[in-house]
Enzyme design. Structure first.
Site, PDB file in Angstrom:
ATOM      1  N   SER A  27    -137.948  96.892   1.693  1.00 25.29           N
ATOM      2  CA  SER A  27    -137.758  95.562   1.095  1.00 25.29           C
ATOM      3  C   SER A  27    -136.963  94.635   2.006  1.00 25.29           C
ATOM      4  O   SER A  27    -136.698  93.485   1.643  1.00 25.29           O
ATOM      5  CB  SER A  27    -137.036  95.691  -0.250  1.00 25.29           C
ATOM      6  OG  SER A  27    -135.756  96.301  -0.079  1.00 25.29           O
ATOM      7  N   ASN A 114    -128.370 101.056  -6.881  1.00 22.65           N
ATOM      8  CA  ASN A 114    -128.832 100.483  -8.138  1.00 22.65           C
ATOM      9  C   ASN A 114    -127.866  99.428  -8.670  1.00 22.65           C
ATOM     10  O   ASN A 114    -128.270  98.330  -9.063  1.00 22.65           O
ATOM     11  CB  ASN A 114    -129.035 101.584  -9.184  1.00 22.65           C
ATOM     12  CG  ASN A 114    -130.116 102.565  -8.780  1.00 22.65           C
ATOM     13  OD1 ASN A 114    -130.821 102.348  -7.802  1.00 22.65           O
ATOM     14  ND2 ASN A 114    -130.259 103.650  -9.543  1.00 22.65           N
ATOM     15  N   LYS A 287    -158.464  55.364   0.740  1.00 22.66           N
ATOM     16  CA  LYS A 287    -157.726  56.108  -0.269  1.00 22.66           C
ATOM     17  C   LYS A 287    -156.262  56.320   0.087  1.00 22.66           C
ATOM     18  O   LYS A 287    -155.899  56.446   1.241  1.00 22.66           O
ATOM     19  CB  LYS A 287    -158.388  57.476  -0.513  1.00 22.66           C
ATOM     20  CG  LYS A 287    -159.742  57.380  -1.207  1.00 22.66           C
ATOM     21  CD  LYS A 287    -160.321  58.761  -1.457  1.00 22.66           C
ATOM     22  CE  LYS A 287    -159.684  59.403  -2.659  1.00 22.66           C
ATOM     23  NZ  LYS A 287    -158.932  60.586  -2.420  1.00 22.66           N
ATOM     24  N   ASN A 289    -153.547  59.008  -1.525  1.00 20.49           N
ATOM     25  CA  ASN A 289    -153.519  60.135  -2.466  1.00 20.49           C
ATOM     26  C   ASN A 289    -152.109  60.492  -2.939  1.00 20.49           C
ATOM     27  O   ASN A 289    -151.163  60.519  -2.135  1.00 20.49           O
ATOM     28  CB  ASN A 289    -154.139  61.372  -1.817  1.00 20.49           C
ATOM     29  CG  ASN A 289    -155.588  61.150  -1.441  1.00 20.49           C
ATOM     30  OD1 ASN A 289    -156.311  60.416  -2.111  1.00 20.49           O
ATOM     31  ND2 ASN A 289    -156.023  61.784  -0.363  1.00 20.49           N
ATOM     32  N   GLU A 294    -149.278  65.922  -7.254  1.00 18.66           N
ATOM     33  CA  GLU A 294    -150.332  66.930  -7.361  1.00 18.66           C
ATOM     34  C   GLU A 294    -149.814  68.310  -6.962  1.00 18.66           C
ATOM     35  O   GLU A 294    -150.117  69.320  -7.610  1.00 18.66           O
ATOM     36  CB  GLU A 294    -151.528  66.543  -6.493  1.00 18.66           C
ATOM     37  CG  GLU A 294    -152.327  65.377  -7.054  1.00 18.66           C
ATOM     38  CD  GLU A 294    -153.473  64.956  -6.161  1.00 18.66           C
ATOM     39  OE1 GLU A 294    -154.277  64.124  -6.609  1.00 18.66           O
ATOM     40  OE2 GLU A 294    -153.573  65.439  -5.014  1.00 18.66           O
ATOM     41  N   TYR A 321    -132.960 102.876 -13.792  1.00 21.11           N
ATOM     42  CA  TYR A 321    -133.550 102.162 -12.680  1.00 21.11           C
ATOM     43  C   TYR A 321    -134.886 102.785 -12.276  1.00 21.11           C
ATOM     44  O   TYR A 321    -135.060 103.997 -12.283  1.00 21.11           O
ATOM     45  CB  TYR A 321    -132.613 102.162 -11.459  1.00 21.11           C
ATOM     46  CG  TYR A 321    -133.154 101.330 -10.317  1.00 21.11           C
ATOM     47  CD1 TYR A 321    -132.937  99.966 -10.270  1.00 21.11           C
ATOM     48  CD2 TYR A 321    -133.920 101.911  -9.305  1.00 21.11           C
ATOM     49  CE1 TYR A 321    -133.461  99.194  -9.241  1.00 21.11           C
ATOM     50  CE2 TYR A 321    -134.452 101.153  -8.273  1.00 21.11           C
ATOM     51  CZ  TYR A 321    -134.219  99.792  -8.247  1.00 21.11           C
ATOM     52  OH  TYR A 321    -134.743  99.019  -7.239  1.00 21.11           O
ATOM     53  N   GLN A 326    -137.762  96.559  -7.724  1.00 16.13           N
ATOM     54  CA  GLN A 326    -137.712  95.910  -6.413  1.00 16.13           C
ATOM     55  C   GLN A 326    -138.581  94.657  -6.393  1.00 16.13           C
ATOM     56  O   GLN A 326    -138.323  93.724  -5.638  1.00 16.13           O
ATOM     57  CB  GLN A 326    -138.184  96.894  -5.328  1.00 16.13           C
ATOM     58  CG  GLN A 326    -138.205  96.317  -3.917  1.00 16.13           C
ATOM     59  CD  GLN A 326    -138.513  97.389  -2.895  1.00 16.13           C
ATOM     60  OE1 GLN A 326    -137.699  98.280  -2.661  1.00 16.13           O
ATOM     61  NE2 GLN A 326    -139.683  97.321  -2.286  1.00 16.13           N
ATOM     62  N   LYS A 329    -137.433  90.613  -6.757  1.00 13.79           N
ATOM     63  CA  LYS A 329    -136.812  89.754  -5.745  1.00 13.79           C
ATOM     64  C   LYS A 329    -137.705  88.614  -5.269  1.00 13.79           C
ATOM     65  O   LYS A 329    -137.305  87.447  -5.259  1.00 13.79           O
ATOM     66  CB  LYS A 329    -136.389  90.577  -4.519  1.00 13.79           C
ATOM     67  CG  LYS A 329    -135.593  91.815  -4.807  1.00 13.79           C
ATOM     68  CD  LYS A 329    -134.237  91.519  -5.397  1.00 13.79           C
ATOM     69  CE  LYS A 329    -133.508  92.818  -5.653  1.00 13.79           C
ATOM     70  NZ  LYS A 329    -134.245  93.763  -6.510  1.00 13.79           N
TER      71      LYS A 329
END
Length: 463
Positions: A27, A114, A287, A289, A294, A321, A326, A329
């Site tokens: 991780s 943990n 145009k 936009n 959006e 746990y 994990q 995150k």
């Protein structure tokens, strides 16, 4: 299995992880975001270990100094752990041992990854909540500035996206101020659930060492500690609650975005987009936009998805746990970044990206039947039962539509033919400015009431 190496975190296994599984399991690629919070939590833990005599005072000082050295190395770009570190917690501990020697191996005494990750995540989220609340305040400030400039600017009010009644543009903008205020308050409530320390819960059952959980909580500025170690390491309610609050922020921004997109269209023409906050077409040169609203509208779905993902993540997890956690995150980090970016973009858009076309707005409120309710109110004020007045005005509108007229175009004779209660003051009563100004009930769109609302709003955000 070539290319394998013995894991640094356990001698239980005779063989190392397969390289692909090592990458899959790691991780560090995203939880490096927590590094400074991990260091802060570890400094507090080291001080507690020394205070309780689990390690010596000298060892506690060395650990704290070494951790601060790692913090500085990271800030200077000289500490960039890779996949082999698995996660940010081990990366810091390994580097600490390189700096202070075997004393670094004592840091993890009476602590599990943990409760460590739970602490880091809460420290991170406390900071982010405070920052997002500041973004909300800036957004509210811009809304108030716009509102002050447009108290007597009228805009059609809609229900079912059909013209309903004209309102003050300031009143319309203040509706979004109130949404943002609830968002700000809601995050403050979420903060209370984030502000609880799991440090010292261990892997799931606490520890045999004589730790002082309240001391580490005090050092880290937590308001309290988890009362149950199982709950402490497995709880992600606080993260889900935050994602819920973030989703509502995005829902509110998306609603405003939709309105800006409509207002900027030729069909509405209520606003003009400035060059600083709009883009053009690669093929149609005429145009301009509305990319900002959006994108905000699109990113709302992204945050909603993260909320759903975490709900699904925890729904079947047994205590305590599980590695599944994990996965909280990336959803959390991305939500924080997305909400901040969208709040910043919408604040800039309102401040310098749109210009209200007041003449067009004045035309818009004068070209419909949104004053029909005021005709019924006019009759009701003269003693005609409202439901009777309501039905009568419905017939009037039908007659006007057939004749290609608006209510303002009827002659006084035509009004009197409809009901003898009509007098010459009917024209003033149905004038758009009068229609809006007259609505001075609390929370209404009347100009005087809106001015009071603006002052009230300013006092609330200055507290």
């Amino acid at each position: 299995m070539t290319g394998q190496k013995t894991s640094a975190w356990s001698q239980r296994f005779e063989k190392a992880l397969h390289p692909a599984i090592e990458r899959f399991n790691a991780s560090i690629g995203f939880d490096i975001e927590l590094i400074e919070y991990d260091i802060t939590g570890s400094v507090a833990h080291a001080k507690m270990l020394a205070k309780t005599g689990i390690i010596s005072a000298e060892e506690g000082e060395r650990l704290a100094a070494g951790l601060e050295q790692i913090r500085q190395e990271y800030r200077e770009g000289n500490f960039t752990p890779g996949t082999d570190a698995e996660d940010v917690h081990f990366a810091v501990e390994r580097r600490l041992t390189e700096i202070v020697g075997d004393a670094g191996k004592k840091l993890h005494t009476a602590r599990s990854r943990n409760d460590q990750v739970g602490t880091d995540t809460r420290l991170y989220l406390r900071d982010q909540i405070n920052q997002i609340r500041e973004y909300l305040r800036e957004f509210q400030q811009v809304l108030l500035n716009l509102a002050e400039n447009h108290v007597e600017t009228l805009i059609p009010g809609y229900t079912h996206l059909q013209r309903a009644q004209p309102v003050s543009l300031a009143h319309h903008l203040l509706a979004y101020f109130e949404m943002a205020q609830r968002d700000w308050e809601r995050l403050g409530d979420v903060f209370k659930r984030v502000d609880i320390s799991p440090l010292g819960c261990g892997a799931l059952a606490g520890t045999t060492f004589p730790i002082d959980r309240h001391y580490t909580a005090e050092l880290l500025g937590f308001a309290g500690v988890y009362a149950n170690s199982l709950d402490g390491v497995s709880d992600r309610d606080f993260a889900i609650e935050f994602l819920g609050a973030a989703s509502l922020i995005m829902a509110h921004l998306s609603r405003l975005s939709e309105e800006v997109i409509l207002w900027a269209s030729q069909e509405f023409g209520f606003v003009t987009l400035t060059d600083s906050c709009a883009t053009g077409s690669s093929i149609m040169p005429q145009k301009k936009n509305p990319d900002v609203p959006e994108l905000v509208r699109g990113k709302a779905g992204r945050v909603f998805g993260h909320l759903q993902a975490l709900l699904v993540l925890v729904k079947g997890l047994p205590l305590a746990y599980n590695k599944d956690l994990q996965e909280d995150k990336e959803a959390l980090f991305d939500t924080v970044k997305t909400v901040k970016a969208c709040l910043e973009a919408m604040t800039i858009l309102l401040r310098e990206g749109i210009e209200f076309r007041t003449e067009r707005l004045a035309e818009a409120v004068a070209e419909d039947f949104s004053n029909a309710t005021d005709v019924a109110d006019y009759l009701a004020a003269k003693g005609v039962p409202f439901r009777e007045a309501y039905n009568l005005v419905g017939k009037v509108v039908k007659t006007c539509l057939a004749a290609g007229k608006l209510l303002k175009d009827l002659s006084l004779e035509e009004w009197k033919a409809l009901h003898p209660a009509f007098e010459g003051d009917i024209y003033e009563a149905i004038a758009p400015v009068r229609v809006v100004a007259a609505r001075n009930s609390y929370g209404g769109t009347g100009f005087e009431r809106v001015k009071v609302a603006i002052e009230s709003a300013r006092s609330r955000i200055s507290l």
